[in-house]
Design a protein around this motif. Structure first.
Motif, mmCIF file in Angstrom:
data_model
loop_
_atom_site.group_PDB
_atom_site.id
_atom_site.type_symbol
_atom_site.label_atom_id
_atom_site.label_comp_id
_atom_site.label_asym_id
_atom_site.label_seq_id
_atom_site.Cartn_x
_atom_site.Cartn_y
_atom_site.Cartn_z
ATOM 1 N N ALA A 88 0.813 -1.216 0.000
ATOM 2 C CA ALA A 88 0.000 0.000 0.000
ATOM 3 C C ALA A 88 0.849 1.269 0.000
ATOM 4 C CB ALA A 88 -0.930 0.003 1.211
ATOM 5 N N TRP A 89 1.959 1.253 0.708
ATOM 6 C CA TRP A 89 2.829 2.434 0.810
ATOM 7 C C TRP A 89 4.221 1.934 1.163
ATOM 8 C CZ3 TRP A 89 6.226 4.824 4.093
ATOM 9 C CH2 TRP A 89 6.504 6.163 3.871
ATOM 10 N N ALA A 90 5.244 2.554 0.596
ATOM 11 C CA ALA A 90 6.605 2.102 0.873
ATOM 12 C C ALA A 90 7.588 3.230 0.635
ATOM 13 C CB ALA A 90 6.968 0.895 0.009
ATOM 14 N N GLN A 91 8.642 3.232 1.421
ATOM 15 C CA GLN A 91 9.768 4.143 1.227
ATOM 16 C C GLN A 91 11.003 3.483 1.814
ATOM 17 O OE1 GLN A 91 9.764 7.911 3.369
ATOM 18 N NE2 GLN A 91 10.903 8.900 1.716
ATOM 19 N N PRO A 124 -8.715 -1.026 3.162
ATOM 20 C CA PRO A 124 -7.973 0.215 2.886
ATOM 21 C C PRO A 124 -7.194 0.124 1.576
ATOM 22 C CG PRO A 124 -6.876 -1.075 4.591
ATOM 23 C CD PRO A 124 -8.092 -1.851 4.183
ATOM 24 N N ALA A 125 -6.607 1.262 1.201
ATOM 25 C CA ALA A 125 -5.710 1.370 0.044
ATOM 26 C C ALA A 125 -6.419 1.093 -1.276
ATOM 27 C CB ALA A 125 -4.493 0.463 0.206
ATOM 28 N N GLN A 126 -7.625 1.639 -1.460
ATOM 29 C CA GLN A 126 -8.311 1.517 -2.737
ATOM 30 C C GLN A 126 -7.464 2.197 -3.810
ATOM 31 O OE1 GLN A 126 -9.906 4.044 -4.667
ATOM 32 N NE2 GLN A 126 -11.175 2.775 -5.993
ATOM 33 N N ARG A 127 -7.190 1.469 -4.900
ATOM 34 C CA ARG A 127 -6.342 1.946 -5.994
ATOM 35 C C ARG A 127 -4.978 2.455 -5.499
ATOM 36 N NH1 ARG A 127 -9.509 4.563 -11.143
ATOM 37 N NH2 ARG A 127 -10.947 2.836 -11.481
ATOM 38 N N GLY A 128 -4.472 1.839 -4.446
ATOM 39 C CA GLY A 128 -3.158 2.205 -3.949
ATOM 40 C C GLY A 128 -3.114 3.499 -3.176
ATOM 41 N N HIS A 138 -1.447 8.134 9.197
ATOM 42 C CA HIS A 138 -1.674 7.496 7.900
ATOM 43 C C HIS A 138 -3.073 7.851 7.417
ATOM 44 C CE1 HIS A 138 1.736 4.462 7.960
ATOM 45 N NE2 HIS A 138 1.767 4.976 9.180
ATOM 46 N N ILE A 139 -3.196 8.147 6.124
ATOM 47 C CA ILE A 139 -4.519 8.327 5.521
ATOM 48 C C ILE A 139 -4.620 7.412 4.317
ATOM 49 C CG2 ILE A 139 -4.919 10.668 6.357
ATOM 50 C CD1 ILE A 139 -4.064 11.675 3.607
ATOM 51 N N THR A 140 -5.831 6.977 4.029
ATOM 52 C CA THR A 140 -6.058 6.032 2.935
ATOM 53 C C THR A 140 -7.442 6.272 2.349
ATOM 54 O OG1 THR A 140 -5.910 3.682 2.322
ATOM 55 C CG2 THR A 140 -7.091 4.206 4.339
ATOM 56 N N ILE A 141 -7.687 5.695 1.193
ATOM 57 C CA ILE A 141 -9.046 5.655 0.642
ATOM 58 C C ILE A 141 -9.620 4.282 0.947
ATOM 59 C CG2 ILE A 141 -10.459 5.698 -1.437
ATOM 60 C CD1 ILE A 141 -9.493 8.427 -0.674
ATOM 61 N N LEU A 142 -10.755 4.276 1.649
ATOM 62 C CA LEU A 142 -11.433 3.029 2.003
ATOM 63 C C LEU A 142 -12.349 2.617 0.859
ATOM 64 C CD1 LEU A 142 -12.351 3.975 5.692
ATOM 65 C CD2 LEU A 142 -10.458 2.516 4.922
ATOM 66 N N ASN A 143 -12.320 1.322 0.538
ATOM 67 C CA ASN A 143 -13.019 0.806 -0.643
ATOM 68 C C ASN A 143 -14.490 0.548 -0.324
ATOM 69 O OD1 ASN A 143 -13.417 -0.068 -3.214
ATOM 70 N ND2 ASN A 143 -12.476 -2.065 -2.937
ATOM 71 N N SER A 144 -15.242 1.634 -0.231
ATOM 72 C CA SER A 144 -16.674 1.556 0.034
ATOM 73 C C SER A 144 -17.403 2.310 -1.071
ATOM 74 C CB SER A 144 -16.984 2.196 1.398
ATOM 75 O OG SER A 144 -16.572 3.569 1.389
ATOM 76 N N LEU A 145 -18.700 2.293 -1.038
ATOM 77 C CA LEU A 145 -19.508 3.067 -1.976
ATOM 78 C C LEU A 145 -20.445 3.965 -1.177
ATOM 79 C CD1 LEU A 145 -20.463 0.426 -4.696
ATOM 80 C CD2 LEU A 145 -18.836 2.315 -4.899
ATOM 81 N N PRO A 146 -20.301 5.297 -1.297
ATOM 82 C CA PRO A 146 -19.198 6.009 -1.952
ATOM 83 C C PRO A 146 -17.879 5.758 -1.226
ATOM 84 C CG PRO A 146 -21.060 7.477 -1.462
ATOM 85 C CD PRO A 146 -21.282 6.226 -0.695
ATOM 86 N N SER A 152 -5.595 6.869 10.255
ATOM 87 C CA SER A 152 -5.064 6.007 11.311
ATOM 88 C C SER A 152 -4.010 6.771 12.101
ATOM 89 C CB SER A 152 -4.427 4.744 10.709
ATOM 90 O OG SER A 152 -3.716 4.013 11.700
ATOM 91 N N THR A 153 -4.134 6.722 13.414
ATOM 92 C CA THR A 153 -3.127 7.321 14.291
ATOM 93 C C THR A 153 -2.341 6.253 15.053
ATOM 94 O OG1 THR A 153 -4.804 7.611 16.014
ATOM 95 C CG2 THR A 153 -4.396 9.486 14.551
ATOM 96 N N ASN A 154 -2.499 4.978 14.657
ATOM 97 C CA ASN A 154 -1.741 3.900 15.298
ATOM 98 C C ASN A 154 -0.921 3.125 14.263
ATOM 99 O OD1 ASN A 154 -3.885 2.630 14.042
ATOM 100 N ND2 ASN A 154 -4.507 1.409 15.818
ATOM 101 N N ASP A 155 -0.227 3.894 13.429
ATOM 102 C CA ASP A 155 0.728 3.352 12.458
ATOM 103 C C ASP A 155 0.078 2.437 11.430
ATOM 104 O OD1 ASP A 155 3.317 3.283 11.393
ATOM 105 O OD2 ASP A 155 3.826 1.438 12.456
ATOM 106 N N GLY A 156 -1.135 2.755 11.023
ATOM 107 C CA GLY A 156 -1.783 1.996 9.968
ATOM 108 C C GLY A 156 -2.467 0.728 10.414
#
Length: 558
Positions: A88-91, A124-128, A138-146, A152-156
């Motif tokens: 989902a995320w990397a560095q 989590p991580a809709q379309r990456g 951490h912020i993400t797009i949740l795969n729901s409709l809409p 997340s404040t606990n490291d994802g």
């Protein structure tokens, strides 16, 4: 002239060009009709040609020159026999993964080992779409409709919804949002495909992702505004201008590249289709000190395009076509810490009428966008819609030593950890074997733990196999039936040296009813073969007798 001298002169006059670049002779808007023409056009001569082939003075034998070009070297790929995760995320060596059930995992060694973080009811991580902010949130797009924005404040480990987007508001790729490194604000550009929108929103959060508001709205494709656009392809932070840029599509005159104004109040045009034609269309930027460079999302074919930064702000900014891509251009990823090297991508989509081919391509770009190399291509045979590569996370996270990439619209999707080497080809690595043997469970039954610190009650031993020397724990739990005070702990230790491999006073498990057989919460690699592991309960309270039960589900694998 001797025969040897004649052959030598021919070789000198017919040097192979391995690097394609742009010289000043390529004027603004110069067009290359095809890749073959690009290779034959003297105005795109290489920045540095390979040395001419030489004749051995002893034998007259022709000795070919060395070939050293950028090579995309893949070190790991997911899903794999070890981990069936989406990255989902990397560095660098830090990566976050998501399982098929929505559980999240973290690796701090480049994906070699993973630790379970938590479970989520919405994937989590809709379309990456995932960002680790500078604050650690951490912020993400949740795969729901809409779709929803999760935080997340606990490291994802767990995400809570903080914003529900409008129906049919989408994100395109992981490059649909970014954080401004100066202000800390996060910008999200909306993508859509229904063509029913009268406005296309840019959302912004000014409080670490906790709340989101519409910061700017373009006129949408369903409006009558002459400045209307269709959607937003990408959002990127440029460290040289220290601004956030927006890549806007598609065929409307207002499509092109915009950026946040100096005072942060609105957007301003960088270049649009009205003045530069389809060259102005982009999905991702490559940010060089003196140029903005992009792979144009143009029809019928895309090009590598660059624009001097000195053109920004002009009424009719000039752009330059450098190289013809196989098809429409897409996103980009940084390939050097100083941002002097980038990789861009083009797709295998079927929209262009006459693409060179319909595979997903990767290109290496350097020298302010003047030099481009063909890195390689992946067959789109198992793909649909718009098969293409794009970065994991944001483009500027990566460097030439550690690149994280993913595919889009392939089946299955693939995630890569890679690097840039200077060679002529990658040497294949053997693929790993199966991950685990069958899971097995063990329970202690009801055990009475006497008083005292570090009282030990073993309930099981397991020997590490000769070959499968990684221990996987699916879940583990110790539960107090009676007693109060400092609760006992469940441990796994190595009997040869007494080192503690795992310890818990509660439970660790994959998400309850959503658990899957191939998930785990702990991975312990590199154990010595034929060593016994002891599963035991350790008392901690010097004054209280406890009655407890413990259980664990585990497996050995590779």
């Amino acid at each position: 002239m001797t025969e040897i001298a004649r052959v030598k002169n021919q070789l000198i006059n017919r040097r192979s060009i391995f690097r394609m670049g742009s010289a000043a002779a390529v004027g603004s808007g110069a067009v290359l009709a095809s890749a073959g023409e690009a290779q034959a056009t003297s105005s795109l001569s290489a920045l540095r040609k390979e040395p001419a082939q030489e004749l051995s003075p002893a034998s007259g034998e022709v000795i070919p020159p060395p070939v050293r070009v950028p090579v995309l070297t893949i070190s790991d790929m997911w899903p794999s026999a070890h981990n069936d995760y989406s990255i989902a995320w990397a560095q660098g060596d830090i990566a976050y993964g998501v399982s098929r059930s929505g559980s999240t995992y973290k690796s701090i060694d480049g994906g070699k080992t993973w630790v379970f973080l938590g479970s989520n009811s919405i994937m989590p991580a809709q379309r990456g779409m995932w960002i680790r902010l500078a604050s650690g949130t951490h912020i993400t797009i949740l795969n729901s409709l809409p779709l929803q924005i999760g935080r997340s404040t606990n490291d994802g480990a767990n995400f809570s919804s903080v914003k529900t987007l409008e129906p049919n508001e989408l994100s395109l790729t992981a490059q649909s949002w970014c954080q401004d490194e100066v202000t800390g604000y996060i910008y999200l550009g909306i993508y859509q495909i229904t063509d029913s929108f009268k406005t296309i929103n840019i959302y912004r959060s000014a409080d670490d992702g906790a709340t989101w508001t519409v910061w700017y709205a373009f006129p949408g494709i369903a409006s009558n505004d002459p400045q209307k656009i269709r959607h937003i392809h990408g959002v990127q932070y440029d460290p040289f201008s220290r601004r956030v840029y927006f890549m806007v599509g598609d065929n409307e005159d207002a499509a092109g590249i915009y950026r946040v104004t100096a005072d942060g109040s609105t957007v301003e045009k960088v270049v649009t289709k009205a003045t530069a034609g389809h060259n102005a269309r982009a999905i991702g930027l490559m940010c060089f000190p003196d140029y903005l460079v992009w792979a144009s999302d143009s029809q019928p074919l895309g090009y590598l395009v660059r624009m001097p930064r000195s053109e920004i702000g002009k009424t009719n900014p000039q752009v330059e076509r450098i190289y013809q891509l196989n098809s429409s251009g897409w996103g980009s990823i940084c390939a050097a810490k100083d941002m002097s090297e980038w990789i861009c991508f083009s797709s295998g989509e079927s929209t262009p009428a006459n693409p060179i081919d319909r595979n997903a391509h990767a290109y290496y770009v350097t020298n302010n966008g003047a030099t481009i190399y063909e890195l390689g291509a992946m067959s789109s045979q198992s793909a649909s819609r718009t098969p293409v590569f794009h970065p994991v996370g944001q483009a500027s996270l990566h460097d030439g030593q550690t690149l994280w990439m993913q595919t889009k619209d392939f089946f299955p999707e693939a995630f890569f950890r890679a690097s840039i080497s200077k060679s002529s080809a990658q040497i294949a690595r053997p693929s790993p074997g199966p991950r685990v043997y069958a899971w097995e469970s063990s329970s202690s039954g009801l055990v009475s733990i006497p008083t005292g610190s570090n009282t030990i009650t073993p309930f099981m031993r397991a020997r590490v196999p000769i070959s499968a020397r990684t221990l996987y724990v699916h879940d583990a739990e110790i539960r107090t039936v009676s007693g109060s005070g400092t609760a006992p702990r469940l441990q796994i230790i190595r009997t040869d040296n007494g080192s503690v491999l795992m310890e818990t006073s509660g439970s660790i498990r994959v998400g309850a009813a959503r658990r899957e057989a191939d998930e785990f919460v702990l991975q312990l690699p590199g154990l010595p073969s034929d060593v016994d592991l002891e599963f035991r309960i350790v008392g901690r309270d010097p004054a209280t007798v406890f009655s407890v039960t413990a259980r664990i589900t585990f497996a050995f694998g590779y």
